[in-house]
Design a protein around this motif. Sequence first.
Motif, PDB file in Angstrom:
ATOM      1  N   UNK A 215       0.774  -1.171  -0.027  1.00 48.09           N
ATOM      2  CA  UNK A 215      -0.027   0.042  -0.036  1.00 48.09           C
ATOM      3  C   UNK A 215       0.841   1.242   0.033  1.00 48.09           C
ATOM      4  N   UNK A 216       2.119   1.241   0.550  1.00 49.02           N
ATOM      5  CA  UNK A 216       3.071   2.382   0.301  1.00 49.02           C
ATOM      6  C   UNK A 216       3.718   2.407  -0.963  1.00 49.02           C
ATOM      7  N   UNK A 217       3.505   1.514  -1.909  1.00 47.65           N
ATOM      8  CA  UNK A 217       3.919   1.731  -3.192  1.00 47.65           C
ATOM      9  C   UNK A 217       5.351   1.066  -3.307  1.00 47.65           C
ATOM     10  N   UNK A 218       5.757   0.106  -2.375  1.00 44.30           N
ATOM     11  CA  UNK A 218       6.967  -0.430  -2.702  1.00 44.30           C
ATOM     12  C   UNK A 218       6.954  -1.800  -3.437  1.00 44.30           C
ATOM     13  N   UNK A 219       5.860  -2.095  -3.891  1.00 49.20           N
ATOM     14  CA  UNK A 219       5.777  -3.294  -4.944  1.00 49.20           C
ATOM     15  C   UNK A 219       4.817  -2.978  -6.166  1.00 49.20           C
ATOM     16  N   UNK A 220       5.478  -3.270  -7.103  1.00 48.41           N
ATOM     17  CA  UNK A 220       4.921  -3.207  -8.370  1.00 48.41           C
ATOM     18  C   UNK A 220       4.546  -4.687  -8.952  1.00 48.41           C
ATOM     19  N   UNK A 221       3.296  -4.884  -9.397  1.00 54.06           N
ATOM     20  CA  UNK A 221       2.645  -6.315  -9.831  1.00 54.06           C
ATOM     21  C   UNK A 221       2.822  -7.074  -8.235  1.00 54.06           C
ATOM     22  N   UNK A 264      15.750  -0.027  -8.992  1.00 54.74           N
ATOM     23  CA  UNK A 264      14.670  -0.680  -9.809  1.00 54.74           C
ATOM     24  C   UNK A 264      13.451  -0.094 -10.140  1.00 54.74           C
ATOM     25  N   UNK A 265      12.841   0.704  -9.323  1.00 55.36           N
ATOM     26  CA  UNK A 265      11.832   1.580  -9.462  1.00 55.36           C
ATOM     27  C   UNK A 265      12.009   2.380 -10.925  1.00 55.36           C
ATOM     28  N   UNK A 278      16.507  12.214 -15.041  1.00 55.34           N
ATOM     29  CA  UNK A 278      16.033  13.220 -14.228  1.00 55.34           C
ATOM     30  C   UNK A 278      14.517  13.334 -14.410  1.00 55.34           C
ATOM     31  N   UNK A 279      13.835  13.194 -15.363  1.00 56.45           N
ATOM     32  CA  UNK A 279      12.316  13.278 -15.425  1.00 56.45           C
ATOM     33  C   UNK A 279      11.607  12.075 -14.762  1.00 56.45           C
ATOM     34  N   UNK A 280      12.429  11.024 -14.656  1.00 55.40           N
ATOM     35  CA  UNK A 280      11.927   9.801 -13.758  1.00 55.40           C
ATOM     36  C   UNK A 280      11.715   9.983 -12.506  1.00 55.40           C
ATOM     37  N   UNK A 281      13.158  10.584 -11.845  1.00 58.02           N
ATOM     38  CA  UNK A 281      13.210  10.936 -10.605  1.00 58.02           C
ATOM     39  C   UNK A 281      12.311  11.816 -10.174  1.00 58.02           C
ATOM     40  N   UNK A 282      11.994  12.883 -10.911  1.00 59.79           N
ATOM     41  CA  UNK A 282      10.829  13.908 -10.398  1.00 59.79           C
ATOM     42  C   UNK A 282       9.465  13.546 -10.266  1.00 59.79           C
ATOM     43  N   UNK A 289       6.538   7.705  -5.034  1.00 60.40           N
ATOM     44  CA  UNK A 289       7.613   6.828  -5.545  1.00 60.40           C
ATOM     45  C   UNK A 289       6.498   5.373  -5.991  1.00 60.40           C
ATOM     46  N   UNK A 290       5.353   5.808  -6.208  1.00 57.50           N
ATOM     47  CA  UNK A 290       4.523   4.571  -6.830  1.00 57.50           C
ATOM     48  C   UNK A 290       4.855   4.507  -8.344  1.00 57.50           C
ATOM     49  N   UNK A 291       5.347   3.316  -8.809  1.00 57.67           N
ATOM     50  CA  UNK A 291       5.703   2.812  -9.993  1.00 57.67           C
ATOM     51  C   UNK A 291       4.595   3.109 -11.012  1.00 57.67           C
TER      52      UNK A 291
END
Length: 303
Positions: A215-221, A264-265, A278-282, A289-291
Amino acid sequence: MELSKLTTESRNTASTTLDQMTTMEILQTINNEDKSVAFAVEEVLPVVKRVTEKVVESLKNGGRLFYIGSGTSGRIGMMDASECPPTFMTSPEMVQTIMAGGNQAFFQAVENAEDNELQGELDLHSKNLTKYDVVIGITASGRTPYPIGAIKYANKMGAFTVGLSSNKNSLINKYTDEGIEVIVGPEVLTGSTRMKAATAHKLILNMISTATMVKLGKVYENLMVDVNASNFKLKERAKSIVLEVTDSSYEEAENILEQTNYEVKAAIVMLKTNASYEETLLALQNHNRNVRETITYLLDNKG
């Protein structure tokens, strides 16, 4: 409640001849009893859900999750807490365990430490508890003084409190906001709550921490995209995760991970959107930080 009246202290009728059994019979008896644990956990899932949602809310607000217990209970808490940083790249402060008798008690029993209610309060006091924190007192019997002392103190500080036990109407839950009472029945070895009760508690802590991190966005799929790639094995796992969810080759995954310092994200987002680092980090920062949310945003705003 008198000790002899506790479910966790009752004699198990399936194992009264334990000392006369063959090795295989002992193993089968233990295994048969263990099969009931998951069903007992299923019965308390509605309470575990409420607790988990409160933990998510608290951690989003900068709070922390504390497990507190003695003996086996404390060690189970440590097993779960210690796995959060490498699995989810959390700080060691986010999920912590406080053990009766101090850190040395994780390795060797400290006599009478569990009986000191005041010490439970003092040990939690040293953590500068706030109203944003969650404290889970773990005690199979539900009456261990050490976690009860900690829970009473946590209530004074406005923290959200939970009791995790294996007896109905546990004493600790007279003082908690929520009580998870997972009734696994008498142990094969009478009173040895390192067995079914401990297994049930381990399952529940795994559920709480894992669901919270999802729920904190630390998992994708169903992948550990916040894995801390701190050694060769974990770097290979990072590459495997990137390969699993993108169309990249092994060499492309390795190259992009080197660009992101094995984050990884960021690697997944870059490969799926062709965005710059840079775009990705922003974008990750702006979307907690939700993928999945970051990918959707970048694809919807291309060009």
